[in-house]
Design an enzyme around this catalytic site. Sequence first.
Site, PDB file in Angstrom:
ATOM      1  N   SER A 228     -70.675 -15.970  73.219  1.00 12.23           N
ATOM      2  CA  SER A 228     -71.707 -15.135  73.828  1.00 12.23           C
ATOM      3  C   SER A 228     -71.069 -13.859  74.376  1.00 12.23           C
ATOM      4  O   SER A 228     -70.445 -13.111  73.630  1.00 12.23           O
ATOM      5  CB  SER A 228     -72.452 -15.933  74.904  1.00 12.23           C
ATOM      6  OG  SER A 228     -73.626 -15.272  75.310  1.00 12.23           O
ATOM      7  N   GLU A 353     -80.189 -20.199  68.133  1.00  9.74           N
ATOM      8  CA  GLU A 353     -79.675 -19.445  69.281  1.00  9.74           C
ATOM      9  C   GLU A 353     -80.757 -19.158  70.322  1.00  9.74           C
ATOM     10  O   GLU A 353     -80.503 -19.149  71.528  1.00  9.74           O
ATOM     11  CB  GLU A 353     -79.085 -18.109  68.810  1.00  9.74           C
ATOM     12  CG  GLU A 353     -77.927 -18.213  67.838  1.00  9.74           C
ATOM     13  CD  GLU A 353     -76.582 -18.393  68.509  1.00  9.74           C
ATOM     14  OE1 GLU A 353     -76.544 -18.638  69.723  1.00  9.74           O
ATOM     15  OE2 GLU A 353     -75.562 -18.279  67.797  1.00  9.74           O
ATOM     16  N   HIS A 448     -77.833 -22.010  71.634  1.00 12.55           N
ATOM     17  CA  HIS A 448     -76.779 -21.065  72.003  1.00 12.55           C
ATOM     18  C   HIS A 448     -75.752 -21.764  72.889  1.00 12.55           C
ATOM     19  O   HIS A 448     -76.092 -22.310  73.934  1.00 12.55           O
ATOM     20  CB  HIS A 448     -77.428 -19.899  72.760  1.00 12.55           C
ATOM     21  CG  HIS A 448     -76.494 -18.796  73.137  1.00 12.55           C
ATOM     22  ND1 HIS A 448     -75.855 -18.021  72.206  1.00 12.55           N
ATOM     23  CD2 HIS A 448     -76.106 -18.327  74.354  1.00 12.55           C
ATOM     24  CE1 HIS A 448     -75.122 -17.107  72.832  1.00 12.55           C
ATOM     25  NE2 HIS A 448     -75.245 -17.286  74.125  1.00 12.55           N
TER      26      HIS A 448
END
Length: 542
Positions: A228, A353, A448
């Site tokens: 991320s 995600e 995610h």
Amino acid sequence: MKPSVTQRRRFVATILLSALAALSVFALPTRAADEPLSIDTGLISGKRLGDDGAVRAYKGIPYAAPPVGKLRWQPPQPPAKWQGVRACAEFGPVCPQQPYPKGSFYAREPEEQSEDCLFLNVWTAAKSPQETRPVMVWIHGGALTRGSGSMEVYDGEQLARQGIVLVTINYRLGPLGYLSHPALSRESPHQSSGNYGVLDQIAALEWVKRNIAAIGGDPERVTIFGESAGSWSVCSLVATPLAKGLFQRAIGQSGGCFSPMQYLNDQRNGFAPAEKLGEKLAAILGCDKADDPLAALREKTPEEILAAAAKDPAQARARAVVDGWVFPDEIINLYAEGRQNRVSVIAGSNADEGTSLAGALAPTKMAPFLASTKSKYTGLSERFLKVYPVTSDSDVRDAFLHSLRDEWFSWEMRTWVRMMRKAGLPAYLYYFTRVPPRADAEKYGAFHAAEIVYAFDNLAGTSWNPEPADRALADAMSSCWVRFAASGDPNGGKLPNWPVYDESSEPFLEFGDSVGAGSHLLKSECDFFDDYFRAKRAQESP
């Protein structure tokens, strides 16, 4: 025949020696590392882990001076030296940050915070400095506003057991890590401000370059990896000339840095100049009228600064800026012109995600979704709806979440490997599709950050009920990461061949219920966003 006295004595001695050996092994997990290590700031001691005590952890090592007082919003300075042996058995405080909103998928228990937070942590199973094991440096995610290197999911014991010297770091976050202001730029010999979090990451890598050999690591085989915002950071470090020579390989998990950037003192790409945002924060804090606004800002507590930034969505975000020094140009331009650091890259993303990031915000009605699509994509809206078809309300949620996945992640990661290959550098693309065995698996899918525990081989630290497929995947993914860190090539073992990316066949490796090779990952989706961002840049060029 009755045993002799000598035989009886030998038998008792054998039993006693076995008992003593068992006791010594049992005591290893809580025993300090045998010998203090010497690094450039002094001696450190750590802690042995596991039943066999083979892995040693050194936590809370300062890699820079505390960024407090006049050092707030300054590039990181060298840490002070100390006398004696510094105990490094516990994590240091995390950098100041606002908690995740109530009910957030990523919310967790609060940790001790302090502006004195520039610490790193090392796990190693090397028995001597002569072993020169490959090094991996983890950069945590959290939108550059949250997170730390001490989260349990980042525990480095298992990677250390696979032969890695693993490092995790803290870096300054939010307005304390990314604030720009005209007064800060004037104070800088580079006429620059902002990007302090990036400079912290570089300082941590410089620490690794100077010290990792003392812990059994090879300073010439360093891999940076992150997820991320940690992956944004990896992408940025590959771009900045200030990080040249500090690492040889990079792994980006669900985060690229190729969308339009903010500039220090120019209005570009629809963003106000970063310095103007800094002036606005000073005004929110009531520092703009002071004789010395910068001194007044430095007198505010971290809590006051974070609270003020939270009042304005533009302030609450943190981003790297084009400042002429850390980033002499937009990152996409640095890559496009082949000016990035010459390293090998793995990059990839996850199948779902958006579920944990924006699932609660996903629209469910067709009419407003079509209206927003037409507004956002203007001349490309009809093509968007061919790629993400919507014929009824039941299609809207998936179209929204899939397009978000591809705009924020799939396109970014494909762009990254393409840019590296155009520069003649090795690059590998992956796609993570395994749905972790959580109670809410149906709701979130391959969400995610789902891949992190597999890359770290840390399934045992979760509350999940891993299946054999999860254990096999954790072994496969972590082994690929380890091989890549060791040699620059993730191939080996019994896994399918993972080809270097090329734009004609677009190969990738899927980490899912099984591991398999594929080609042309989400091609029509990523091609659409290629054209969308190209048009957006052309429209917003000065």
